[in-house]
Structures are given as structure tokens and as C-alpha cells.
Design a protein around this motif. Structure first.
Motif, mmCIF file in Angstrom:
data_model
loop_
_atom_site.group_PDB
_atom_site.id
_atom_site.type_symbol
_atom_site.label_atom_id
_atom_site.label_comp_id
_atom_site.label_asym_id
_atom_site.label_seq_id
_atom_site.Cartn_x
_atom_site.Cartn_y
_atom_site.Cartn_z
ATOM 1 N N CYS A 88 2.486 -48.881 61.312
ATOM 2 C CA CYS A 88 3.338 -48.619 60.155
ATOM 3 C C CYS A 88 2.487 -48.681 58.890
ATOM 4 C CB CYS A 88 4.460 -49.657 60.099
ATOM 5 S SG CYS A 88 5.487 -49.518 58.638
ATOM 6 N N TRP A 89 2.594 -47.667 58.055
ATOM 7 C CA TRP A 89 1.831 -47.645 56.799
ATOM 8 C C TRP A 89 2.135 -48.864 55.944
ATOM 9 C CZ3 TRP A 89 -2.126 -44.589 56.397
ATOM 10 C CH2 TRP A 89 -2.125 -43.327 57.006
ATOM 11 N N PRO B 63 0.914 -52.256 50.255
ATOM 12 C CA PRO B 63 0.734 -51.107 51.155
ATOM 13 C C PRO B 63 1.792 -50.050 50.867
ATOM 14 C CG PRO B 63 1.542 -53.021 52.371
ATOM 15 C CD PRO B 63 1.292 -53.460 50.975
ATOM 16 N N ARG B 64 1.422 -48.792 51.057
ATOM 17 C CA ARG B 64 2.342 -47.680 50.781
ATOM 18 C C ARG B 64 2.022 -46.517 51.712
ATOM 19 N NH1 ARG B 64 -0.798 -44.205 48.416
ATOM 20 N NH2 ARG B 64 -2.665 -44.936 47.388
ATOM 21 N N VAL B 65 2.924 -45.577 51.777
ATOM 22 C CA VAL B 65 2.709 -44.374 52.570
ATOM 23 C C VAL B 65 1.883 -43.414 51.721
ATOM 24 C CG1 VAL B 65 3.808 -42.440 53.745
ATOM 25 C CG2 VAL B 65 4.896 -44.685 53.784
ATOM 26 N N PRO B 66 0.720 -42.961 52.208
ATOM 27 C CA PRO B 66 -0.116 -42.055 51.415
ATOM 28 C C PRO B 66 0.428 -40.626 51.432
ATOM 29 C CG PRO B 66 -1.097 -42.386 53.552
ATOM 30 C CD PRO B 66 0.119 -43.277 53.496
ATOM 31 N N THR B 67 -0.057 -39.838 50.515
ATOM 32 C CA THR B 67 0.290 -38.418 50.495
ATOM 33 C C THR B 67 -0.696 -37.663 51.380
ATOM 34 O OG1 THR B 67 -1.155 -37.928 48.625
ATOM 35 C CG2 THR B 67 1.117 -38.609 48.121
ATOM 36 N N TRP B 68 -0.335 -36.453 51.758
ATOM 37 C CA TRP B 68 -1.248 -35.613 52.543
ATOM 38 C C TRP B 68 -2.533 -35.366 51.766
ATOM 39 C CZ3 TRP B 68 -0.947 -34.543 57.500
ATOM 40 C CH2 TRP B 68 0.284 -34.635 58.139
ATOM 41 N N GLY B 69 -2.410 -35.174 50.458
ATOM 42 C CA GLY B 69 -3.580 -34.898 49.637
ATOM 43 C C GLY B 69 -4.588 -36.032 49.639
ATOM 44 N N GLU B 70 -4.115 -37.268 49.659
ATOM 45 C CA GLU B 70 -5.020 -38.416 49.687
ATOM 46 C C GLU B 70 -5.819 -38.462 50.990
ATOM 47 O OE1 GLU B 70 -3.403 -42.353 47.912
ATOM 48 O OE2 GLU B 70 -1.678 -41.237 48.705
#
Length: 155
Positions: free
Chosen positions: A105-106, A140-147
Motif C-alpha cells: 500500500c502506498w 506517505p502518499r500515492v504518487p502520480t504517474w509523472g513522478e
């Protein structure tokens, strides 16, 4: 060495290895957009940037969050330990697995320094950060696709 792959509309998609880029050229899937000066890979000039001949729709990338991975956690946190700020080489589960924390889990994983008995990952062990006397420097967080799939264009 990696090769930048551009979509047919010149948007950066991702990077591939030089042999993969050559296979794309042989299959007539892509064309060379930019090549190394005086450097060949077989019959082809060594590509730095290739462009796809047909446009690839990427709506899958924007419809859902990225899939969890150890490499993704390290990249999201910029290889920085969430507890002390030093270089991170492993991940830590904020809520330990032994206490019901989620494995992939992110929001339950952060980058952490590891490898020694004095590292943050070893110090925290199977405790919550508060119980170990540690605090997270960032949440902690859910990253973006760009990251996760950032493309660096070399001049």
C-alpha cells in the motif's frame, strides 16, 4: 544508455535500452528523431531519441493510480529516509505487517535507510513510529504517474 521514446505527437512516453530502440526501428514501429554523432549500433546510427510512427493512446495511465512497487516507493521519496533524511536503500512499513499493516500500500510504506543495526529500519523494527520514538519527516502518499515515469532529456 537509454533512448527516449516520443509518441507520434512528440510527447515523451518513456525510455528504453538501445537494443530495444533498434528492434523498434527494424520493425518499423519508430523512426530516429535524434542520433549520436559518429556512433553506430550495427547498421543504424545509435539513437538518442526515437519517435513512434503511430500515436499511442495512454488513457490507462490517467484512469487509475500507479501499481505499488518497492522501486516506486524509493523513487516517490527521492531515495530519502522518511525518518532521518539520509540516503534510503529499503522500504519500511509504517504500520508493521505483524500488526495488520498492508504489505503493498502506498500509504503504509516509506523509504528508509537500512543495512546496519543502527539504521532507521532496524531501529523501528515491528513498532509504530511513535512507539519507537521516531517521527515521519513527510507523510506517505500515492504518487502520480509523472513522478514514477519522469523522463529526463539529455542535451
Amino acid at each position: 544508455m537509454t533512448v527516449l521514446v516520443l509518441n507520434a505527437g512528440y510527447e515523451p512516453l518513456h525510455t528504453v535500452s538501445v537494443p530495444h530502440a533498434i528492434r523498434m526501428l527494424v520493425r518499423h514501429v519508430a523512426e530516429i528523431h535524434e542520433a549520436e554523432q559518429d556512433s553506430n549500433f550495427g547498421l543504424f546510427p545509435r539513437p538518442r531519441v526515437v519517435r513512434l510512427l503511430r500515436y499511442v493512446v495512454m488513457k490507462w495511465r490517467y484512469g487509475s493510480q500507479p501499481r505499488w512497487s518497492r522501486r516506486g516507493v524509493l523513487k516517490r521519496d527521492d531515495h530519502t529516509c522518511a525518518y532521518c533524511g539520509r540516503h534510503a536503500t529499503t522500504i519500511d512499513h509504517v504500520k508493521p505487517l505483524s500488526r495488520g499493516g498492508a504489505r503493498t500500500c502506498w500509504l503504509n510504506t516509506v523509504a528508509a535507510c537500512g543495512g546496519t543495526s543502527r539504521s532507521c529500519n532496524a531501529r523501528k523494527a515491528d513498532k509504530l513510529p511513535e512507539e519507537a520514538g521516531m517521527r515521519l519527516r513527510f507523510a506517505p502518499r500515492v504518487p502520480t504517474w509523472g513522478e514514477l515515469h519522469s523522463v529526463v532529456v539529455c542535451p
